[in-house]
Scaffold this motif. Structure first.
Motif, PDB file in Angstrom:
ATOM      1  N   SER A  16      -7.625   2.635 -10.392  1.00 26.21           N
ATOM      2  CA  SER A  16      -8.117   1.415 -11.017  1.00 26.21           C
ATOM      3  C   SER A  16      -9.479   1.063 -10.444  1.00 26.21           C
ATOM      4  O   SER A  16      -9.747   1.293  -9.256  1.00 26.21           O
ATOM      5  CB  SER A  16      -7.143   0.270 -10.762  1.00 26.21           C
ATOM      6  OG  SER A  16      -7.703  -0.953 -11.188  1.00 26.21           O
ATOM      7  N   CYS A  19      -8.375  -2.917  -8.793  1.00 31.21           N
ATOM      8  CA  CYS A  19      -7.343  -3.172  -7.782  1.00 31.21           C
ATOM      9  C   CYS A  19      -6.912  -1.836  -7.171  1.00 31.21           C
ATOM     10  O   CYS A  19      -7.522  -0.809  -7.431  1.00 31.21           O
ATOM     11  CB  CYS A  19      -6.150  -3.921  -8.381  1.00 31.21           C
ATOM     12  SG  CYS A  19      -5.223  -2.992  -9.601  1.00 31.21           S
ATOM     13  N   GLY A  39      -5.811  -3.705 -15.438  1.00 26.91           N
ATOM     14  CA  GLY A  39      -6.466  -4.994 -15.234  1.00 26.91           C
ATOM     15  C   GLY A  39      -7.604  -5.224 -16.200  1.00 26.91           C
ATOM     16  O   GLY A  39      -8.532  -5.964 -15.906  1.00 26.91           O
ATOM     17  N   ALA A  53     -12.206  -4.805  -2.310  1.00 24.77           N
ATOM     18  CA  ALA A  53     -11.028  -5.675  -2.381  1.00 24.77           C
ATOM     19  C   ALA A  53     -11.400  -6.973  -3.065  1.00 24.77           C
ATOM     20  O   ALA A  53     -12.429  -7.569  -2.786  1.00 24.77           O
ATOM     21  CB  ALA A  53     -10.496  -5.937  -0.982  1.00 24.77           C
ATOM     22  N   SER A  54     -10.541  -7.405  -3.996  1.00 24.48           N
ATOM     23  CA  SER A  54     -10.797  -8.668  -4.683  1.00 24.48           C
ATOM     24  C   SER A  54      -9.537  -9.499  -4.647  1.00 24.48           C
ATOM     25  O   SER A  54      -8.468  -9.043  -4.995  1.00 24.48           O
ATOM     26  CB  SER A  54     -11.237  -8.425  -6.124  1.00 24.48           C
ATOM     27  OG  SER A  54     -10.219  -7.765  -6.833  1.00 24.48           O
ATOM     28  N   THR A  61       3.656  -7.589  -7.899  1.00 22.70           N
ATOM     29  CA  THR A  61       2.670  -6.627  -8.352  1.00 22.70           C
ATOM     30  C   THR A  61       2.942  -6.311  -9.806  1.00 22.70           C
ATOM     31  O   THR A  61       4.091  -6.248 -10.235  1.00 22.70           O
ATOM     32  CB  THR A  61       2.701  -5.340  -7.511  1.00 22.70           C
ATOM     33  OG1 THR A  61       4.019  -4.820  -7.534  1.00 22.70           O
ATOM     34  CG2 THR A  61       2.272  -5.594  -6.079  1.00 22.70           C
ATOM     35  N   GLY A  84      -0.379  -2.201  -7.366  1.00 24.45           N
ATOM     36  CA  GLY A  84      -1.457  -3.172  -7.375  1.00 24.45           C
ATOM     37  C   GLY A  84      -1.180  -4.287  -8.363  1.00 24.45           C
ATOM     38  O   GLY A  84      -0.137  -4.317  -9.013  1.00 24.45           O
ATOM     39  N   THR A  85      -2.121  -5.200  -8.493  1.00 28.26           N
ATOM     40  CA  THR A  85      -1.925  -6.380  -9.321  1.00 28.26           C
ATOM     41  C   THR A  85      -2.315  -6.172 -10.781  1.00 28.26           C
ATOM     42  O   THR A  85      -1.979  -6.995 -11.616  1.00 28.26           O
ATOM     43  CB  THR A  85      -2.739  -7.565  -8.762  1.00 28.26           C
ATOM     44  OG1 THR A  85      -4.106  -7.168  -8.675  1.00 28.26           O
ATOM     45  CG2 THR A  85      -2.228  -7.973  -7.397  1.00 28.26           C
TER      46      THR A  85
END
Length: 107
Positions: A16, A19, A39, A53-54, A61, A84-85
């Motif tokens: 990604s 993320c 995302g 990183a954000s 998740t 991840g998100t």
């Protein structure tokens, strides 16, 4: 400096751009490669540098490690190797977790 994925083949690793989600292509459709996003942003070959990183960690998740994700026709199958998100999508349609096959009774 991301490059679009032009050809999907089993074993290809994708990451990604937004993320920590990383996946491996298990099954790929014949013909032109669909657009795989996480995302909302296109996924890039895993050899690309890791994204910055954000945001902070979350308790939930959207993409879970060890789960297989499929498109609506089940012609594309991805195995998540890092959660991840971001949520996975194929050509703008959200991908779903592949259901486990029922085992036959052992009478």
């Amino acid at each position: 400096m991301s490059s679009a994925v032009r050809e999907l083949r089993p074993g290809l690793q994708l990451a990604s751009a937004v993320c920590g989600v990383r996946v491996i292509v298990v099954r790929a459709p014949a013909g032109p490669a669909p657009e795989i996003t996480c995302g909302g942003e296109p996924m890039v070959p895993a050899a690309s540098p890791a994204p910055a990183a954000s945001g902070g960690p979350t308790s939930e998740t959207a993409t879970l490690i060890g789960k297989r994700y499929v498109d609506t026709e089940e012609t594309l199958e991805l195995l998540c190797t890092s959660s991840g998100t971001g949520a996975l999508s194929c050509d703008g349609v959200p991908m779903t977790v592949k259901a486990a096959k029922a085992l036959p009774a052992s009478d």
